[in-house]
Design an enzyme around this catalytic site. Structure first.
Site, PDB file in Angstrom:
ATOM      1  N   ASP A   1      88.636 115.590  78.433  1.00  0.00           N
ATOM      2  CA  ASP A   1      89.302 115.662  77.133  1.00  0.00           C
ATOM      3  C   ASP A   1      89.417 117.153  76.855  1.00  0.00           C
ATOM      4  O   ASP A   1      88.398 117.835  76.661  1.00  0.00           O
ATOM      5  CB  ASP A   1      88.468 114.981  76.044  1.00  0.00           C
ATOM      6  CG  ASP A   1      89.196 114.995  74.713  1.00  0.00           C
ATOM      7  OD1 ASP A   1      89.713 116.066  74.329  1.00  0.00           O
ATOM      8  OD2 ASP A   1      89.268 113.951  74.053  1.00  0.00           O
ATOM      9  N   HIS A   2      90.639 117.673  76.862  1.00  0.00           N
ATOM     10  CA  HIS A   2      90.758 119.143  76.843  1.00  0.00           C
ATOM     11  C   HIS A   2      90.213 119.758  75.550  1.00  0.00           C
ATOM     12  O   HIS A   2      89.936 120.953  75.500  1.00  0.00           O
ATOM     13  CB  HIS A   2      92.200 119.590  77.119  1.00  0.00           C
ATOM     14  CG  HIS A   2      93.121 119.492  75.948  1.00  0.00           C
ATOM     15  ND1 HIS A   2      93.805 118.362  75.622  1.00  0.00           N
ATOM     16  CD2 HIS A   2      93.467 120.404  75.006  1.00  0.00           C
ATOM     17  CE1 HIS A   2      94.533 118.571  74.542  1.00  0.00           C
ATOM     18  NE2 HIS A   2      94.347 119.812  74.145  1.00  0.00           N
TER      19      HIS A   2
ATOM     20  N   HIS B   1      90.725 113.034  71.137  1.00  0.00           N
ATOM     21  CA  HIS B   1      90.494 114.349  70.534  1.00  0.00           C
ATOM     22  C   HIS B   1      89.811 114.275  69.158  1.00  0.00           C
ATOM     23  O   HIS B   1      88.846 114.979  68.894  1.00  0.00           O
ATOM     24  CB  HIS B   1      91.816 115.107  70.389  1.00  0.00           C
ATOM     25  CG  HIS B   1      92.590 115.206  71.668  1.00  0.00           C
ATOM     26  ND1 HIS B   1      91.990 115.316  72.892  1.00  0.00           N
ATOM     27  CD2 HIS B   1      93.925 115.213  71.912  1.00  0.00           C
ATOM     28  CE1 HIS B   1      92.914 115.393  73.837  1.00  0.00           C
ATOM     29  NE2 HIS B   1      94.101 115.326  73.268  1.00  0.00           N
TER      30      HIS B   1
HETATM   31  C1  BG6 Z   1      97.516 116.021  74.018  1.00  0.00           C
HETATM   32  C2  BG6 Z   1      98.503 115.070  73.424  1.00  0.00           C
HETATM   33  O1  BG6 Z   1      96.429 115.328  74.574  1.00  0.00           O
HETATM   34  O2  BG6 Z   1      97.028 116.895  73.001  1.00  0.00           O
HETATM   35  C3  BG6 Z   1      99.656 115.830  72.807  1.00  0.00           C
HETATM   36  O3  BG6 Z   1      98.986 114.183  74.424  1.00  0.00           O
HETATM   37  C4  BG6 Z   1      99.143 116.829  71.807  1.00  0.00           C
HETATM   38  O4  BG6 Z   1     100.576 114.938  72.190  1.00  0.00           O
HETATM   39  C5  BG6 Z   1      98.044 117.694  72.403  1.00  0.00           C
HETATM   40  O5  BG6 Z   1     100.223 117.649  71.404  1.00  0.00           O
HETATM   41  C6  BG6 Z   1      97.381 118.535  71.329  1.00  0.00           C
HETATM   42  O6  BG6 Z   1      96.523 119.466  71.915  1.00  0.00           O
HETATM   43  P1  BG6 Z   1      96.234 120.856  71.188  1.00  0.00           P
HETATM   44  O7  BG6 Z   1      95.214 121.493  72.072  1.00  0.00           O
HETATM   45  O8  BG6 Z   1      97.550 121.582  71.132  1.00  0.00           O
HETATM   46  O9  BG6 Z   1      95.732 120.511  69.826  1.00  0.00           O
END
Ligand code: BG6
Length: 503
Positions: A189-190, A252
């Protein structure tokens, strides 16, 4: 997740990427490997094996990855370091619909491992669309590529989305865990790669002053906001099947929620931290469908302007179904049934094509108990928030009341702020560095475990089901560039609360 001082250089290994020609590899994985190389955190005995479906020469693959690196690097590219990294890249073709190709992959890999002296350690990174996770891992298993061999380790890394609902997430867990052990599996989960997200643990558990007030006695409610300016862009086909809830909440937003709400782990290790996170996710009340409808708002954007950019109707995006009822905005009210949080609502919201980009956790403390200052009744005092800014504002702010200088008692709300950029000079990264480094050193602390993933889906499943049944009924429209559907405000105002205004 290690500290700077003891950052460990991983053992030699083969880093095998499925989906090597895709966007994720070019945009995030290779630039992150480059940053690790620059920080001397890649092993000397290393090879990157890029799996392509079509025959692509290693030279062509290197050239394409170099182009990606030039475009997406987070810092100026040192050609010598980039060349050294790309020299490690070999292209090999394999296709799960052709089992023999995985046997050939094993042979190629064994040769590379012996020429690069990597010690047989293998990491398989599935940077592919999710429907490829099961067939690729099945073939890797069948061909014996994931079988540990003496002291040589095997690891499997999968990207999100992990399932599309509770049943599919369970099925995927069962499938993967029949091939590798939980310890060998890294579910990315990034959000957990973000410094500001990791810092929630440090803020809570390295400071003595927060824990005594981090509970229902002192906290009124918690708001988690992930607002995005971008629309759906070219991802219509994926997004229309997915929607804001599945795309963002069980992963997230729940990562943020679990870090904020978890109990202190017994140890700072993968088992204790992931157990504490899974416990709190399992304590989220699973609502009935009628409760889920009452405690949620969903919206879809219509044409509007975000800054100077015209955003067309969501329904006119390529590959979005005519009359689609997919939500591009979701707001939920959740409760956590445990002693720490009973009666403290957690309000979550996320949406696309909004007027402001803002990812934050705002913890609202209870008001002062009575009006000691005659000229300022309690309800007029400004509210006490602790705001954890994830991005673009990276920092922490505490809002409190103070006396306006002068002969009378007049009170105003002020803010004490910490911003990372004022204290630390860090080379810009894309958040994948820590995650990839952790996979290579075998630290699962920042990766999701099966029970945590399933607990997250269990909590959102009633919303998925209730919304699917309601269809267009109850789906609000909001203009691109606005703050989202008006009903999202009502979700809080009916409880006598408000979303925090951006600071
Ligand atoms: C991704 C989603 O996992 O996370 C995207 O698939 C989203 O739709 C993105 O834009 C948001 O990541 P961050 O790091 O820009 O908040």
């Amino acid at each position: 997740m290690t500290t700077q001082a003891n950052a460990q250089v991983p053992d030699g290994c083969a880093f095998v990427i499925f989906g090597v020609t895709g966007d994720l590899t070019h945009r995030l994985v290779i630039p992150a490997l480059y940053n690790l190389a620059e920080a001397n955190l890649l092993p000397e005995k290393f090879c990157v094996v890029g799996i392509t479906r079509k025959d692509m020469s290693s030279e062509d693959l290197r050239a394409s990855l170099m182009q990606g690196l030039q475009k997406f690097a987070t810092r100026p590219v040192d050609q010598e370091i980039a060349d050294k990294l790309l020299y490690c890249v070999t292209s090999v073709s394999a296709d799960p619909s052709d089992p023999a190709s995985f046997d050939r992959l094993r042979e190629r890999l064994e040769k590379l491992e012996s020429s690069r002296n990597t010690g047989g350690n293998r990491l398989f990174y599935l940077a592919t669309p999710p429907d490829a996770f099961a067939p690729i891992s099945a073939e890797l298993g069948r061909a014996g590529l994931l079988k540990e061999d003496g002291s040589a380790w095997r690891r499997l890394v999968v990207e999100k989305p992990f399932g599309t609902d509770l049943a599919s997430a369970k099925a995927l867990n069962d499938h993967l865990l029949s091939i590798v052990t939980e310890h060998e599996l890294y579910r990315i989960d990034h959000y957990l790669g973000k410094e500001t997200v990791q810092n929630i643990l440090v803020l809570r558990f390295s400071n003595g002053m927060f824990e005594p007030i981090w509970n229902r006695d002192h906290i009124d409610h918690v708001q988690i906001t992930v607002d995005e300016k971008l629309g759906v862009g070219h991802r219509g086909s994926f997004y229309d099947k997915t929607g804001a809830l599945r795309d963002m909440v069980p992963n997230h937003l729940f990562q943020l929620l679990s870090l904020v709400a978890m109990e202190p782990p017994a140890h700072f290790n993968a088992h204790s931290v992931r157990s504490a996170k899974a416990d709190v996710l399992a304590a989220i009340q699973v609502q009935r469908e009628d409760e889920a409808l009452r405690n949620s708002v969903r919206g879809q954007y219509i044409a509007g302007k975000v800054d100077d950019t015209e955003i067309p109707d969501y329904r006119s995006v390529k590959d979005v179904a005519q009359g689609s009822t997919t939500e591009t905005y979701a707001a939920l009210k959740l409760t956590i049934d445990n002693w720490r949080w009973a009666g403290v609502p957690f309000y979550l919201r996320t949406g696309k094509a909004l007027g402001t980009k803002r990812t934050e956790v705002a913890i609202k403390f209870k008001q002062a108990p009575f009006a000691m200052f005659r000229c300022t009744p309690v309800e007029e005092l400004s509210q006490n928030y602790l705001v954890i800014g994830i991005e673009p504002v990276e920092g922490i702010a505490l809002q409190f009341n103070t006396k306006i200088p002068g002969p009378t008692i007049a009170i105003d709300g002020v803010e004490m702020t910490f911003r990372y950029k004022d204290y630390f000079k860090v080379a810009p990264s894309n958040g994948y560095e820590t995650l990839l480094h952790d996979c290579m050193i075998g630290d699962n602390i920042l990766f999701q475990r099966a029970d945590g993933v399933e607990a997250g889906w269990r909590a959102v499943q009633p919303f998925i089901d209730a919304w699917a049944k309601a269809g267009a009924q109850g789906l609000q429209s909001y203009k691109a560039g606005s703050e989202g559907p008006e009903d999202a405000d009502a979700l809080l105002t009916r409880d006598g609360r408000n979303w925090r205004e951006p600071g």
